[in-house]
Design a protein around this motif. Structure first.
Motif, PDB file in Angstrom:
ATOM      1  N   ALA A 160     106.113 -26.473 -19.101  1.00 35.12           N
ATOM      2  CA  ALA A 160     105.754 -25.118 -18.677  1.00 35.12           C
ATOM      3  C   ALA A 160     105.649 -24.186 -19.880  1.00 35.12           C
ATOM      4  N   GLN A 161     106.536 -24.345 -20.854  1.00 31.04           N
ATOM      5  CA  GLN A 161     106.456 -23.527 -22.060  1.00 31.04           C
ATOM      6  C   GLN A 161     105.177 -23.826 -22.841  1.00 31.04           C
ATOM      7  N   ALA A 162     104.807 -25.122 -22.930  1.00 28.42           N
ATOM      8  CA  ALA A 162     103.562 -25.478 -23.612  1.00 28.42           C
ATOM      9  C   ALA A 162     102.358 -24.933 -22.855  1.00 28.42           C
ATOM     10  N   SER A 163     102.397 -25.009 -21.527  1.00 29.37           N
ATOM     11  CA  SER A 163     101.297 -24.475 -20.724  1.00 29.37           C
ATOM     12  C   SER A 163     101.194 -22.970 -20.865  1.00 29.37           C
ATOM     13  N   LEU A 164     102.348 -22.305 -20.963  1.00 25.44           N
ATOM     14  CA  LEU A 164     102.332 -20.855 -21.140  1.00 25.44           C
ATOM     15  C   LEU A 164     101.697 -20.480 -22.466  1.00 25.44           C
ATOM     16  N   GLU A 165     101.973 -21.261 -23.497  1.00 18.99           N
ATOM     17  CA  GLU A 165     101.357 -20.988 -24.795  1.00 18.99           C
ATOM     18  C   GLU A 165      99.837 -21.157 -24.714  1.00 18.99           C
ATOM     19  N   VAL A 166      99.394 -22.206 -24.002  1.00 26.04           N
ATOM     20  CA  VAL A 166      97.950 -22.403 -23.815  1.00 26.04           C
ATOM     21  C   VAL A 166      97.352 -21.258 -23.033  1.00 26.04           C
ATOM     22  N   ALA A 368      89.152 -33.182 -20.298  1.00 23.22           N
ATOM     23  CA  ALA A 368      88.396 -32.150 -19.586  1.00 23.22           C
ATOM     24  C   ALA A 368      88.852 -30.758 -20.015  1.00 23.22           C
ATOM     25  N   PHE A 369      90.155 -30.569 -20.183  1.00 23.23           N
ATOM     26  CA  PHE A 369      90.657 -29.261 -20.579  1.00 23.23           C
ATOM     27  C   PHE A 369      90.234 -28.928 -22.010  1.00 23.23           C
ATOM     28  N   ASP A 370      90.346 -29.895 -22.925  1.00 29.15           N
ATOM     29  CA  ASP A 370      89.933 -29.630 -24.305  1.00 29.15           C
ATOM     30  C   ASP A 370      88.440 -29.296 -24.379  1.00 29.15           C
ATOM     31  N   ALA A 371      87.630 -30.020 -23.606  1.00 28.97           N
ATOM     32  CA  ALA A 371      86.191 -29.754 -23.608  1.00 28.97           C
ATOM     33  C   ALA A 371      85.888 -28.382 -23.038  1.00 28.97           C
ATOM     34  N   ALA A 372      86.584 -28.011 -21.952  1.00 31.29           N
ATOM     35  CA  ALA A 372      86.350 -26.700 -21.349  1.00 31.29           C
ATOM     36  C   ALA A 372      86.789 -25.589 -22.287  1.00 31.29           C
ATOM     37  N   ALA A 373      87.953 -25.779 -22.955  1.00 35.29           N
ATOM     38  CA  ALA A 373      88.431 -24.750 -23.870  1.00 35.29           C
ATOM     39  C   ALA A 373      87.488 -24.592 -25.061  1.00 35.29           C
ATOM     40  N   GLY A 375      84.298 -25.441 -25.111  1.00 32.24           N
ATOM     41  CA  GLY A 375      83.054 -24.867 -24.617  1.00 32.24           C
ATOM     42  C   GLY A 375      83.175 -23.380 -24.362  1.00 32.24           C
ATOM     43  N   PHE A 376      84.357 -22.951 -23.896  1.00 31.09           N
ATOM     44  CA  PHE A 376      84.559 -21.513 -23.671  1.00 31.09           C
ATOM     45  C   PHE A 376      84.515 -20.759 -24.986  1.00 31.09           C
ATOM     46  N   GLU A 377      85.132 -21.339 -26.028  1.00 29.19           N
ATOM     47  CA  GLU A 377      85.095 -20.678 -27.327  1.00 29.19           C
ATOM     48  C   GLU A 377      83.672 -20.580 -27.863  1.00 29.19           C
ATOM     49  N   LEU A 378      82.835 -21.561 -27.528  1.00 32.56           N
ATOM     50  CA  LEU A 378      81.441 -21.535 -27.992  1.00 32.56           C
ATOM     51  C   LEU A 378      80.530 -20.772 -27.045  1.00 32.56           C
ATOM     52  N   GLY A 379      81.091 -20.280 -25.942  1.00 33.36           N
ATOM     53  CA  GLY A 379      80.299 -19.514 -25.006  1.00 33.36           C
ATOM     54  C   GLY A 379      79.487 -20.348 -24.037  1.00 33.36           C
ATOM     55  N   LYS A 380      79.775 -21.628 -23.902  1.00 34.64           N
ATOM     56  CA  LYS A 380      79.007 -22.492 -23.014  1.00 34.64           C
ATOM     57  C   LYS A 380      79.603 -22.561 -21.612  1.00 34.64           C
ATOM     58  N   PHE A 381      80.900 -22.265 -21.468  1.00 36.39           N
ATOM     59  CA  PHE A 381      81.570 -22.304 -20.172  1.00 36.39           C
ATOM     60  C   PHE A 381      82.240 -20.975 -19.901  1.00 36.39           C
ATOM     61  N   GLY A 382      82.398 -20.679 -18.628  1.00 36.42           N
ATOM     62  CA  GLY A 382      83.150 -19.504 -18.238  1.00 36.42           C
ATOM     63  C   GLY A 382      84.639 -19.809 -18.242  1.00 36.42           C
ATOM     64  N   TYR A 383      85.422 -18.746 -18.267  1.00 36.64           N
ATOM     65  CA  TYR A 383      86.855 -18.954 -18.315  1.00 36.64           C
ATOM     66  C   TYR A 383      87.383 -19.556 -17.022  1.00 36.64           C
ATOM     67  N   LEU A 384      86.652 -19.386 -15.932  1.00 34.76           N
ATOM     68  CA  LEU A 384      87.060 -20.005 -14.674  1.00 34.76           C
ATOM     69  C   LEU A 384      87.086 -21.524 -14.806  1.00 34.76           C
ATOM     70  N   ASP A 385      86.158 -22.077 -15.565  1.00 31.80           N
ATOM     71  CA  ASP A 385      86.162 -23.524 -15.810  1.00 31.80           C
ATOM     72  C   ASP A 385      87.395 -23.949 -16.610  1.00 31.80           C
ATOM     73  N   VAL A 386      87.782 -23.094 -17.564  1.00 33.53           N
ATOM     74  CA  VAL A 386      88.983 -23.394 -18.352  1.00 33.53           C
ATOM     75  C   VAL A 386      90.225 -23.360 -17.468  1.00 33.53           C
TER      76      VAL A 386
END
Length: 434
Positions: A160-166, A368-373, A375-386
């Motif tokens: 949970a602490q690691a997830s909170l940091e993410v 999937a999470f790494d790809a979404a994150a 992609g979000f940084e590159l502007g290819k995905f919305g944050y909802l996908d992350v």
């Protein structure tokens, strides 16, 4: 070896008062004890240490040990012979015509009453020892379950602490993209809500950890625990093969207790049957007749006549109790076989679930999470996908921890049923990536 830590122990003692420091300086043995206590408080708690503490301090196990001692006392009493009786009779108050009779009488138990009584008491001692062994297995299994429940809860807090940091990094990234005008403020709100949800999960995980630690304390009969538990919930137990269970069932504490109960009640049947034979009381004494001025030998025998009380009711009761114990023995054997098979099945199912989650679900969710994150940084995905990818990864990890806990519960249940032969523990899985 502990003397090397004595200076550190004295340093800590200064925090609690000058008197404690003086006592530690004057008495080296007290310094060693204080240093040992400090080292024990710092060192993480291992499973073996938790089990040993539970076997020494659990009140229920101590009570079972007292039951064995009480049964041994009853065994000593069962072998005691009837006491002889001294009888003094005085006839006439006048000294010249007084007659005084002094006699000793001894009851002789016939029909094997004493042997049957001793046999029943010995079986009761063995039953008490069997119950103690069963309670030992139960306490050991309970300590194992409580230890791994606390350990899994501890790992859940770390996750949970690691997830909170993410989530915090995602929320900061969303705020920057909103400030740059690349996404809608709604996306930032969703990110903050997701972060708040992870905070709630962290609070829940900490509460679960606190409850698990309290349960472990209760099983151990202790007053405090170290801050950390030493171990890894990924160290899975290995249980016995299913085809070996029938042979181990015969040595299960509960089945041995049921068998000994049948033997004890059989001895009680023999005892009640022997009671139908009356005991003989022999008497020998001396009668002094002052008027005649001489002593007379008195010899007698006493034999109850079993005309009205033949002990038939007590014998019938003992017979029916033995029959009931035999049925309970069969029921216990069937129950143990069924519960052992169920525990093995639960273990196999949970191990398969753990392996699937470790090898397939969690790595896929992580990719999937790494790809979404990214992609979000590159502007290819919305944050909802992350958020969806992050939620899927968190759910997979939580399911993984629940499956691990179920594996340990199943192994502990099998250990509780079969005694010390139910399970052993060894490393079988590598740690997953956080």
């Amino acid at each position: 070896m502990l003397r090397k830590f004595a200076p550190h122990a004295m340093g800590f003692a200064l925090l609690f008062g000058h008197a404690a420091w003086v006592q530690a300086a004057v008495a080296p043995r007290n310094s060693d004890a204080l240093a040992s206590a400090l080292i024990e408080a710092i060192q993480p708690l291992t499973l073996r240490a938790a089990q040993e503490q539970a076997l020494q301090g659990n009140p229920e196990l101590i009570a079972a040990r007292r039951e064995v001692e009480a049964a041994e006392g009853a065994r000593i009493q069962a072998g005691a012979l009837p006491n002889p009786v001294l009888d003094i009779q005085l006839e006439d108050e006048r000294r010249a015509t007084r007659t005084r009779t002094t006699s000793f009488s001894q009851t002789l138990e016939l029909g094997g009453k004493r042997g049957a009584r001793i046999e029943a008491a010995e079986r009761a001692v063995e039953m008490a020892r069997s119950r103690f062994e069963a309670k030992t297995a139960d306490v050991r299994a309970g300590a194992t379950v409580a230890f791994f429940a606390a350990l899994v809860a501890q790992d859940r807090v770390n996750l949970a602490q690691a997830s909170l940091e993410v989530a915090r990094r995602g929320s900061e990234a969303a705020s920057k993209r909103v400030f740059a005008g690349k996404i809608s403020p709604i996306e930032e709100t969703k990110a903050k809500v997701a972060e708040a949800g992870v905070r709630v999960e962290l609070v829940q995980a900490r509460g679960e950890l606190q409850s698990s630690r309290q349960q472990l304390l209760a099983v151990m009969g202790a007053t405090h625990l170290p801050a950390e538990l030493d171990g890894d919930a990924l160290n899975l137990p290995q249980v016995v093969a299913p085809d070996a269970i029938p042979g181990l069932i015969n040595d299960a504490p509960a089945l041995r207790e049921a068998q000994l109960n049948v033997h004890r009640l059989t001895a009680l049947v023999d005892l009640e049957s022997a009671k139908r034979i009356p005991d003989v009381t022999l008497m020998v004494g001396v009668k002094r007749a002052e008027e005649l001025g001489r002593d007379q030998t008195v010899v007698g025998i006493s034999l109850p006549l079993p005309l009205f009380d033949t002990n038939r009711g007590a014998l019938l009761e003992a017979l029916r109790q033995r029959d009931m114990a035999e049925e309970e023995l069969r029921a216990t054997e069937l129950r143990l076989r069924a519960e052992a098979s169920i525990a093995v099945g639960r273990y196999a199912t949970s191990v398969a679930e753990v392996a699937t989650l470790k090898d397939e679900v969690i790595p896929g969710a992580r990719i999937a999470f790494d790809a979404a994150a990214k992609g979000f940084e590159l502007g290819k995905f919305g944050y909802l996908d992350v958020l969806d990818a992050q939620r899927t990864l968190q759910q997979a990890r939580a399911q993984y921890l629940r499956a691990l806990a179920e594996v340990h519960r199943a192994a502990a249940d099998l250990d509780r049923l079969l005694g010390s032969s139910g399970s052993t523990r060894s490393n079988t899985l590598p740690e997953i990536r956080q």
